[in-house]
Design an enzyme around this catalytic site. Sequence first.
Site, PDB file in Angstrom:
ATOM      1  N   CYS A  95       8.440  71.813  -7.563  1.00 65.69           N
ATOM      2  CA  CYS A  95       7.552  72.782  -6.968  1.00 65.69           C
ATOM      3  C   CYS A  95       5.887  72.251  -7.865  1.00 65.69           C
ATOM      4  O   CYS A  95       4.820  72.717  -7.217  1.00 65.69           O
ATOM      5  CB  CYS A  95       7.227  74.289  -7.139  1.00 65.69           C
ATOM      6  SG  CYS A  95       8.877  75.045  -6.410  1.00 65.69           S
ATOM      7  N   HIS A 355       4.318  78.493   0.491  1.00 68.08           N
ATOM      8  CA  HIS A 355       4.882  77.619  -0.607  1.00 68.08           C
ATOM      9  C   HIS A 355       5.252  76.536  -0.186  1.00 68.08           C
ATOM     10  O   HIS A 355       6.234  76.113  -0.124  1.00 68.08           O
ATOM     11  CB  HIS A 355       5.560  78.462  -1.622  1.00 68.08           C
ATOM     12  CG  HIS A 355       5.942  77.635  -2.816  1.00 68.08           C
ATOM     13  ND1 HIS A 355       5.220  76.519  -3.087  1.00 68.08           N
ATOM     14  CD2 HIS A 355       7.028  77.588  -3.503  1.00 68.08           C
ATOM     15  CE1 HIS A 355       5.826  76.107  -4.255  1.00 68.08           C
ATOM     16  NE2 HIS A 355       6.902  76.582  -4.487  1.00 68.08           N
ATOM     17  N   CYS A 385       6.402  77.889 -11.886  1.00 73.66           N
ATOM     18  CA  CYS A 385       7.514  77.660 -12.451  1.00 73.66           C
ATOM     19  C   CYS A 385       8.353  76.290 -11.442  1.00 73.66           C
ATOM     20  O   CYS A 385       7.615  76.108 -10.206  1.00 73.66           O
ATOM     21  CB  CYS A 385       8.381  78.683 -12.085  1.00 73.66           C
ATOM     22  SG  CYS A 385       8.742  79.538 -10.650  1.00 73.66           S
ATOM     23  N   GLY A 387      11.747  74.178 -10.216  1.00 74.64           N
ATOM     24  CA  GLY A 387      13.269  74.270 -10.379  1.00 74.64           C
ATOM     25  C   GLY A 387      13.862  73.425 -11.441  1.00 74.64           C
ATOM     26  O   GLY A 387      13.194  72.417 -12.015  1.00 74.64           O
TER      27      GLY A 387
END
Length: 399
Positions: A95, A355, A385, A387
Amino acid sequence: MTRVLQDAYIVAASRTPIGRAPRGAFRHVRPDDLLVRAIHAALAQVPGLDPARIEDAIIGCAIPEGPQGLNVARIGVLLAGLPKTVGGATINRFCASGLAAITMAADRIRVGEADVIIAGGTESMSQVPMMGNAPSINPSVFQGDENIGIAYGMGLTAERVATQWKVSREDQDAFALQSHQRAIAAQQAGEFSDEIVPVQVVERSADLQSGEIRTRERNISLDEGPRIDTSLDALAKLRPVFAAGGSVTAGNSSQTSDGAGALILVSERILKEYNLTPLARFVSSAVRGVPPEIMGIGPKEAIPVALKLAGITQQDVDWIELNEAFAAQSLAVIRDLGLDPARVNPLGGAIALGHPLGATGAIRAATIVHGLRRRNLRYGMLTMCVGTGMGAAGIFERV
């Protein structure tokens, strides 16, 4: 040879609208084509810049396979018609891929190895599923408890954060509603007009009776995710989807999405040579790891480091784009660090806007640099945040 560090400036930032996946407007639009659109729009913001001066393109993509594989960065550069001398590298920090691309571009400029670089991200969650087409987790992950969090689905990590940081279902739903309300208000006020480039979509369908192919063209100019009809009652009716008796639902989680973003970063020498007005200066960034099973709390570790590197305090930051992977982790980070809720996602976040994984960092960076300039603010921070248990943060300054 000793190099003197120099500043890296953002002179252009553009993005496509964000489409819903897997059945939204961009479901049949290739991610490399979305990237091309974003690159063209960014170049249009600096019409005097000679494309031959661009040295590289660093593009984030969280699942770089299928139509966004084969080094989508270089393919995007070529399809965009840039000179063949422009390189391309696709990078993956899940991300945070888009933010990582911006950081890498800025670092190369700051150490004097480049003067002009395109940084961005692209992702089609319609065409490439969340885990990819053939996910393969190392069997060692399942031998004991030490690394089992790597195998946790993102929703399950959100449930664990909600429990550990005591974030209620009611608070998550209220946060989700606010995200939609802010996004709708921003769209109505034209807040995204500086950063979004419309994308023309051509849809074809067959008339089985006549045998004709019907063509429909649409110009997509707004993010598809925000819902004006949502409410606390509607959100409360949704069932938890990741854990029995849990609190994380589709309504208080980020939307799967399609989209792309591109920024142009330059050195001060290029600013002066082309008499460019920068949107912002890239100030600092940081990445820190956390246990994978509480992945969502990552920003609380990265933010203090990025602030320290920037030489500023949390109170100095006027605009915070905290990627809303889940309401649970967003609220946990906000409360743990004492962030000012009024400064966090003033135009809504990923719960409403979407997202598109590896593109999100570039997309939200475009929101920040244009927003700072529009509202005459100084510092903006992008954080998310990541993964497998990471947090990332980057700081920008309007100049």
